[in-house]
Design an enzyme around this catalytic site. Structure first.
Site, PDB file in Angstrom:
ATOM      1  CE  LYS A 142      -2.284  -0.872   3.856  1.00 33.26           C
ATOM      2  NZ  LYS A 142      -1.446  -1.883   4.450  1.00 33.26           N
ATOM      3  NE  ARG A 164      -4.331  -1.758  11.339  1.00 33.77           N
ATOM      4  CZ  ARG A 164      -3.188  -1.291  10.862  1.00 33.77           C
ATOM      5  NH1 ARG A 164      -3.167  -0.326   9.992  1.00 33.77           N
ATOM      6  NH2 ARG A 164      -2.056  -1.812  11.244  1.00 33.77           N
ATOM      7  NE  ARG A 192       7.795  -2.686   6.019  1.00 43.27           N
ATOM      8  CZ  ARG A 192       6.488  -2.478   6.017  1.00 43.27           C
ATOM      9  NH1 ARG A 192       5.850  -2.148   4.929  1.00 43.27           N
ATOM     10  NH2 ARG A 192       5.802  -2.620   7.124  1.00 43.27           N
ATOM     11  NE  ARG A 249       7.003  -0.324  10.542  1.00 37.33           N
ATOM     12  CZ  ARG A 249       5.898  -0.349   9.800  1.00 37.33           C
ATOM     13  NH1 ARG A 249       5.809   0.418   8.744  1.00 37.33           N
ATOM     14  NH2 ARG A 249       4.895  -1.121  10.111  1.00 37.33           N
ATOM     15  NE  ARG A 287       2.488  -4.655  11.764  1.00 39.13           N
ATOM     16  CZ  ARG A 287       3.377  -4.348  10.816  1.00 39.13           C
ATOM     17  NH1 ARG A 287       4.586  -4.874  10.848  1.00 39.13           N
ATOM     18  NH2 ARG A 287       3.046  -3.551   9.848  1.00 39.13           N
TER      19      ARG A 287
HETATM   20  P1  AMP Z   1       0.877  -0.197   9.966  1.00 37.61           P
HETATM   21  O1  AMP Z   1       2.069   0.651   9.709  1.00 37.61           O
HETATM   22  O2  AMP Z   1      -0.365   0.274   9.261  1.00 37.61           O
HETATM   23  O3  AMP Z   1       1.131  -1.666   9.717  1.00 37.61           O
HETATM   24  O4  AMP Z   1       0.549  -0.059  11.532  1.00 37.61           O
HETATM   25  C1  AMP Z   1       1.500  -0.405  12.525  1.00 37.61           C
HETATM   26  C2  AMP Z   1       0.813  -0.486  13.885  1.00 37.61           C
HETATM   27  O5  AMP Z   1       0.198   0.777  14.197  1.00 37.61           O
HETATM   28  C3  AMP Z   1      -0.328  -1.491  13.987  1.00 37.61           C
HETATM   29  O6  AMP Z   1       0.138  -2.799  14.264  1.00 37.61           O
HETATM   30  C4  AMP Z   1      -1.153  -0.910  15.131  1.00 37.61           C
HETATM   31  O7  AMP Z   1      -0.544  -1.171  16.379  1.00 37.61           O
HETATM   32  C5  AMP Z   1      -1.037   0.599  14.888  1.00 37.61           C
HETATM   33  N1  AMP Z   1      -2.119   1.114  13.999  1.00 37.61           N
HETATM   34  C6  AMP Z   1      -1.975   1.617  12.747  1.00 37.61           C
HETATM   35  N2  AMP Z   1      -3.148   2.045  12.247  1.00 37.61           N
HETATM   36  C7  AMP Z   1      -4.065   1.805  13.207  1.00 37.61           C
HETATM   37  C8  AMP Z   1      -5.463   2.016  13.308  1.00 37.61           C
HETATM   38  N3  AMP Z   1      -6.180   2.556  12.291  1.00 37.61           N
HETATM   39  N4  AMP Z   1      -6.093   1.648  14.447  1.00 37.61           N
HETATM   40  C9  AMP Z   1      -5.406   1.099  15.478  1.00 37.61           C
HETATM   41  N5  AMP Z   1      -4.090   0.862  15.462  1.00 37.61           N
HETATM   42  C10 AMP Z   1      -3.406   1.214  14.343  1.00 37.61           C
END
Ligand code: AMP
Length: 218
Positions: free
Chosen positions: A13, A87, A126, A160, A171
């Site tokens: 994405k 989410r 990554r 990360r 995740r």
């Molecule tokens: P991402 O970079 O989108 O994979 O997000 C990394 C982490 O951020 C996730 O595993 C969650 O802990 C938190 N996170 C990101 N977006 C959300 C969201 N919309 N709602 C809740 N937690 C989020």
């Protein structure tokens, strides 16, 4: 225009979002990035969410919406692309209500479809430049010169915390649990388009442009 990207972590994405920014000026709002920034800046919010994110669990909806409301209230009328948000179904409903407050609606939702077994490989490879935050991948998108960032020439990179294998697994489980209901929510509202994200990045991009064109001609 408001667009939403649904898709598992590592489904590409972020890369496609960057292309859409370069081509059409879509501002890329990744809630993951916004939350990571809070942690980096060691704000009160950052301190309270660090453990949750490091465990691969979802941050509280109220916290995420504080950040989203700041975005909506300061970017009226602009093209925005939301990545990693909403989410879950609760966030999707609250987001519609919040958008209405700013006289906006979601125009289109793209669901990045990917075979799950490929994601572990993608996510754990990554690495990110610590200066300009450019994202690379050991297998699919390494730097031209090993150890030197293509964009800014810096020589320090990080992985990360939530790209480490134990956290990645969590995740992906969390994502799978919530994705189906979210998908149905947008299918019911005729806003959802599927995109095969297993293909080569350039082909995914071309197919994405075709989808957007189709949507605009509706
Ligand atoms: P991402 O970079 O989108 O994979 O997000 C990394 C982490 O951020 C996730 O595993 C969650 O802990 C938190 N996170 C990101 N977006 C959300 C969201 N919309 N709602 C809740 N937690 C989020």
């Amino acid at each position: 225009m408001i667009m939403v990207f649904l898709g598992a972590p590592g489904s590409g994405k972020g890369t496609q979002a960057r292309y859409l920014y370069e081509k059409f000026g879509f501002e890329h709002i990744s809630t993951g990035n916004l939350l990571r920034k809070e942690i980096e800046l060691e704000t009160g919010l950052g301190l309270s969410i660090r453990k949750i994110m490091e465990g691969g669990r979802c941050v509280d909806d109220d916290i995420v919406f504080q950040l989203i409301e700041i975005i909506l209230s300061t970017r009226q009328g602009e093209h925005i692309l939301f990545d990693g948000f909403p989410r879950n179904i609760n966030q999707a409903k609250k987001f519609d209500a919040l958008l209405a407050k700013y006289n906006r609606v979601i125009d289109t939702v793209i669901d990045f479809q990917i075979i799950f077994s490929k994601l572990m490989e993608r996510l754990t490879g990554r690495y990110i430049c610590t200066r300009c935050m450019s994202v690379y991948h050991k297998l699919f998108n390494p730097t031209n010169v090993e150890g030197i960032c293509d964009k800014c020439g810096h020589d320090k990179f990080m992985v990360r915390e939530d790209d480490k294998p134990r956290v990645v697994k969590k995740r992906l489980e969390v994502y799978e649990e919530q994705h189906q209901s979210l998908r149905e929510y947008y299918l019911d509202r005729l806003k959802l388009y599927d995109l095969d994200a297993d293909l080569d990045v350039a082909i995914v991009h071309r197919n994405l442009l075709v989808l957007l064109q189709k949507h605009m001609n509706r």
